[in-house]
Scaffold this motif. Structure first.
Motif, PDB file in Angstrom:
ATOM      1  N   MET A   1      42.145  24.673 -17.115  1.00 36.62           N
ATOM      2  CA  MET A   1      42.164  25.855 -16.286  1.00 36.62           C
ATOM      3  C   MET A   1      41.372  26.965 -16.980  1.00 36.62           C
ATOM      4  SD  MET A   1      45.326  28.181 -14.855  1.00 36.62           S
ATOM      5  CE  MET A   1      46.429  27.541 -16.051  1.00 36.62           C
ATOM      6  N   ILE A   2      40.625  27.692 -16.199  1.00 35.14           N
ATOM      7  CA  ILE A   2      39.861  28.831 -16.705  1.00 35.14           C
ATOM      8  C   ILE A   2      40.719  30.085 -16.548  1.00 35.14           C
ATOM      9  CG2 ILE A   2      37.829  30.266 -16.340  1.00 35.14           C
ATOM     10  CD1 ILE A   2      36.448  27.733 -15.210  1.00 35.14           C
ATOM     11  N   GLN A   3      40.878  30.817 -17.632  1.00 35.14           N
ATOM     12  CA  GLN A   3      41.579  32.095 -17.616  1.00 35.14           C
ATOM     13  C   GLN A   3      40.544  33.147 -17.973  1.00 35.14           C
ATOM     14  OE1 GLN A   3      44.214  30.700 -20.626  1.00 35.14           O
ATOM     15  NE2 GLN A   3      45.919  30.452 -19.205  1.00 35.14           N
ATOM     16  N   LYS A   4      40.340  34.100 -17.074  1.00 36.72           N
ATOM     17  CA  LYS A   4      39.237  35.031 -17.272  1.00 36.72           C
ATOM     18  C   LYS A   4      39.630  36.451 -16.876  1.00 36.72           C
ATOM     19  CE  LYS A   4      34.463  35.788 -16.055  1.00 36.72           C
ATOM     20  NZ  LYS A   4      33.318  35.345 -15.330  1.00 36.72           N
ATOM     21  N   PHE A   5      39.181  37.410 -17.703  1.00 35.63           N
ATOM     22  CA  PHE A   5      39.346  38.815 -17.370  1.00 35.63           C
ATOM     23  C   PHE A   5      38.308  39.188 -16.321  1.00 35.63           C
ATOM     24  CE2 PHE A   5      41.793  39.101 -21.236  1.00 35.63           C
ATOM     25  CZ  PHE A   5      42.700  40.106 -20.963  1.00 35.63           C
ATOM     26  N   ILE A   6      38.750  39.898 -15.313  1.00 32.71           N
ATOM     27  CA  ILE A   6      37.854  40.455 -14.303  1.00 32.71           C
ATOM     28  C   ILE A   6      37.998  41.964 -14.403  1.00 32.71           C
ATOM     29  CG2 ILE A   6      37.335  40.642 -11.846  1.00 32.71           C
ATOM     30  CD1 ILE A   6      38.599  37.818 -11.558  1.00 32.71           C
ATOM     31  N   GLU A   7      36.961  42.602 -14.923  1.00 34.58           N
ATOM     32  CA  GLU A   7      37.015  44.043 -15.149  1.00 34.58           C
ATOM     33  C   GLU A   7      36.692  44.780 -13.859  1.00 34.58           C
ATOM     34  OE1 GLU A   7      34.576  47.269 -17.720  1.00 34.58           O
ATOM     35  OE2 GLU A   7      35.387  45.567 -18.848  1.00 34.58           O
ATOM     36  N   LEU A   8      37.634  45.601 -13.433  1.00 35.58           N
ATOM     37  CA  LEU A   8      37.426  46.401 -12.239  1.00 35.58           C
ATOM     38  C   LEU A   8      36.653  47.672 -12.564  1.00 35.58           C
ATOM     39  CD1 LEU A   8      40.929  46.001 -10.583  1.00 35.58           C
ATOM     40  CD2 LEU A   8      38.833  44.737 -10.091  1.00 35.58           C
ATOM     41  N   GLY A   9      36.647  48.054 -13.817  1.00 37.25           N
ATOM     42  CA  GLY A   9      35.913  49.240 -14.242  1.00 37.25           C
ATOM     43  C   GLY A   9      36.620  49.925 -15.388  1.00 37.25           C
ATOM     44  N   GLU A  10      36.046  51.042 -15.805  1.00 36.63           N
ATOM     45  CA  GLU A  10      36.599  51.792 -16.912  1.00 36.63           C
ATOM     46  C   GLU A  10      37.139  53.150 -16.480  1.00 36.63           C
ATOM     47  OE1 GLU A  10      34.182  51.919 -20.522  1.00 36.63           O
ATOM     48  OE2 GLU A  10      32.867  50.477 -19.545  1.00 36.63           O
ATOM     49  N   GLY A  11      36.869  53.546 -15.250  1.00 37.34           N
ATOM     50  CA  GLY A  11      37.191  54.900 -14.832  1.00 37.34           C
ATOM     51  C   GLY A  11      38.559  55.067 -14.217  1.00 37.34           C
ATOM     52  N   TYR A  12      38.878  56.309 -13.957  1.00 42.56           N
ATOM     53  CA  TYR A  12      40.167  56.661 -13.375  1.00 42.56           C
ATOM     54  C   TYR A  12      40.373  56.033 -12.003  1.00 42.56           C
ATOM     55  CZ  TYR A  12      41.290  60.347 -16.747  1.00 42.56           C
ATOM     56  OH  TYR A  12      41.613  61.046 -17.868  1.00 42.56           O
ATOM     57  N   THR A  13      39.360  56.003 -11.178  1.00 38.85           N
ATOM     58  CA  THR A  13      39.533  55.558  -9.796  1.00 38.85           C
ATOM     59  C   THR A  13      39.767  54.061  -9.672  1.00 38.85           C
ATOM     60  OG1 THR A  13      37.146  55.388  -9.523  1.00 38.85           O
ATOM     61  CG2 THR A  13      38.173  57.458  -8.863  1.00 38.85           C
ATOM     62  N   ASP A  14      39.365  53.284 -10.652  1.00 41.78           N
ATOM     63  CA  ASP A  14      39.540  51.833 -10.585  1.00 41.78           C
ATOM     64  C   ASP A  14      41.009  51.430 -10.611  1.00 41.78           C
ATOM     65  OD1 ASP A  14      36.692  51.515 -10.723  1.00 41.78           O
ATOM     66  OD2 ASP A  14      36.869  51.971 -12.851  1.00 41.78           O
ATOM     67  N   ILE A  15      41.856  52.290 -11.135  1.00 40.44           N
ATOM     68  CA  ILE A  15      43.289  52.020 -11.178  1.00 40.44           C
ATOM     69  C   ILE A  15      43.824  51.815  -9.755  1.00 40.44           C
ATOM     70  CG2 ILE A  15      45.561  53.002 -11.765  1.00 40.44           C
ATOM     71  CD1 ILE A  15      43.861  52.204 -14.229  1.00 40.44           C
ATOM     72  N   TYR A  16      43.287  52.577  -8.809  1.00 40.89           N
ATOM     73  CA  TYR A  16      43.763  52.460  -7.431  1.00 40.89           C
ATOM     74  C   TYR A  16      43.474  51.072  -6.856  1.00 40.89           C
ATOM     75  CZ  TYR A  16      44.288  57.474  -7.895  1.00 40.89           C
ATOM     76  OH  TYR A  16      44.651  58.714  -8.341  1.00 40.89           O
ATOM     77  N   GLU A  17      42.357  50.491  -7.213  1.00 41.36           N
ATOM     78  CA  GLU A  17      42.035  49.131  -6.763  1.00 41.36           C
ATOM     79  C   GLU A  17      42.994  48.125  -7.394  1.00 41.36           C
ATOM     80  OE1 GLU A  17      40.129  46.220  -4.561  1.00 41.36           O
ATOM     81  OE2 GLU A  17      40.032  48.391  -4.390  1.00 41.36           O
ATOM     82  N   LEU A  18      43.299  48.296  -8.669  1.00 43.33           N
ATOM     83  CA  LEU A  18      44.242  47.410  -9.347  1.00 43.33           C
ATOM     84  C   LEU A  18      45.623  47.495  -8.698  1.00 43.33           C
ATOM     85  CD1 LEU A  18      44.659  45.485 -11.797  1.00 43.33           C
ATOM     86  CD2 LEU A  18      45.349  47.511 -13.095  1.00 43.33           C
ATOM     87  N   VAL A  19      46.069  48.693  -8.404  1.00 47.98           N
ATOM     88  CA  VAL A  19      47.365  48.890  -7.754  1.00 47.98           C
ATOM     89  C   VAL A  19      47.363  48.250  -6.371  1.00 47.98           C
ATOM     90  CG1 VAL A  19      48.905  50.656  -6.782  1.00 47.98           C
ATOM     91  CG2 VAL A  19      47.992  50.928  -9.099  1.00 47.98           C
ATOM     92  N   GLU A  20      46.279  48.403  -5.646  1.00 48.22           N
ATOM     93  CA  GLU A  20      46.195  47.808  -4.310  1.00 48.22           C
ATOM     94  C   GLU A  20      46.229  46.279  -4.369  1.00 48.22           C
ATOM     95  OE1 GLU A  20      46.241  47.961  -0.210  1.00 48.22           O
ATOM     96  OE2 GLU A  20      46.562  49.566  -1.650  1.00 48.22           O
ATOM     97  N   LEU A  21      45.563  45.704  -5.368  1.00 50.58           N
ATOM     98  CA  LEU A  21      45.638  44.249  -5.548  1.00 50.58           C
ATOM     99  C   LEU A  21      47.081  43.801  -5.747  1.00 50.58           C
ATOM    100  CD1 LEU A  21      42.608  43.538  -7.905  1.00 50.58           C
ATOM    101  CD2 LEU A  21      43.008  42.481  -5.684  1.00 50.58           C
ATOM    102  N   GLY A  22      47.803  44.519  -6.585  1.00 50.94           N
ATOM    103  CA  GLY A  22      49.198  44.186  -6.834  1.00 50.94           C
ATOM    104  C   GLY A  22      50.075  44.364  -5.609  1.00 50.94           C
ATOM    105  N   ARG A  23      49.814  45.397  -4.836  1.00 53.60           N
ATOM    106  CA  ARG A  23      50.605  45.630  -3.618  1.00 53.60           C
ATOM    107  C   ARG A  23      50.361  44.548  -2.569  1.00 53.60           C
ATOM    108  NH1 ARG A  23      49.544  51.896  -3.226  1.00 53.60           N
ATOM    109  NH2 ARG A  23      51.318  52.618  -4.434  1.00 53.60           N
TER     110      ARG A  23
END
Length: 129
Positions: free
Chosen positions: A1-23
């Motif tokens: 199995m491949i386990q890989k980091f997918i970077e959404l970004g480094e900025g403040y606004t990228d957190i919202y995308e991460l939260v939306e993925l989790g929701r």
């Protein structure tokens, strides 16, 4: 199995995308992580979600926002609270680690290999099969 980091970004606004993925996929969340480091004299936090492997068990994504917000233990912030609330709503808790900053590694891929080693050592990721 491949386990890989997918970077959404480094900025403040990228957190919202991460939260939306989790929701949108709370049933896929395996672990929620906060990595704390000091980068260029500033405390920083990287937030990440380890998702359960795909149904074929061939790929396991780890979505991350790298060093994009201040460490909430030193400077409380709403972005971390938003992430924490989403994680708790999905029935998990945020697992915290203090790590080296990404800028001490010559390439981001080496930084992510370092984090994978920490996660495997702490049994947050399965060993490669």
């Amino acid at each position: 199995m491949i386990q890989k980091f997918i970077e959404l970004g480094e900025g403040y606004t990228d957190i919202y995308e991460l939260v939306e993925l989790g929701r949108r996929m709370p049933e896929r969340i395996q672990n929620a992580l906060a990595f704390y480091s000091e980068k260029s004299g500033q405390s920083a936090a990287s937030l990440a979600l380890i998702m359960k492997p795909t149904s074929e068990q061939k790929f396991q994504p780890i979505y991350i926002c790298r060093e994009g917000i201040p460490n909430p233990h030193e400077k409380p912030n709403q972005r971390f609270e938003l992430f924490k609330n989403m994680v708790e709503g999905a029935g998990h808790h945020v697992i915290e680690y203090t790590v080296k900053p990404s800028n001490v590694f010559p390439e981001n891929e080496l930084y992510y290999n370092y984090l994978i080693g920490i996660l495997r050592t702490n049994k947050r990721l399965s060993p490669l099969s």
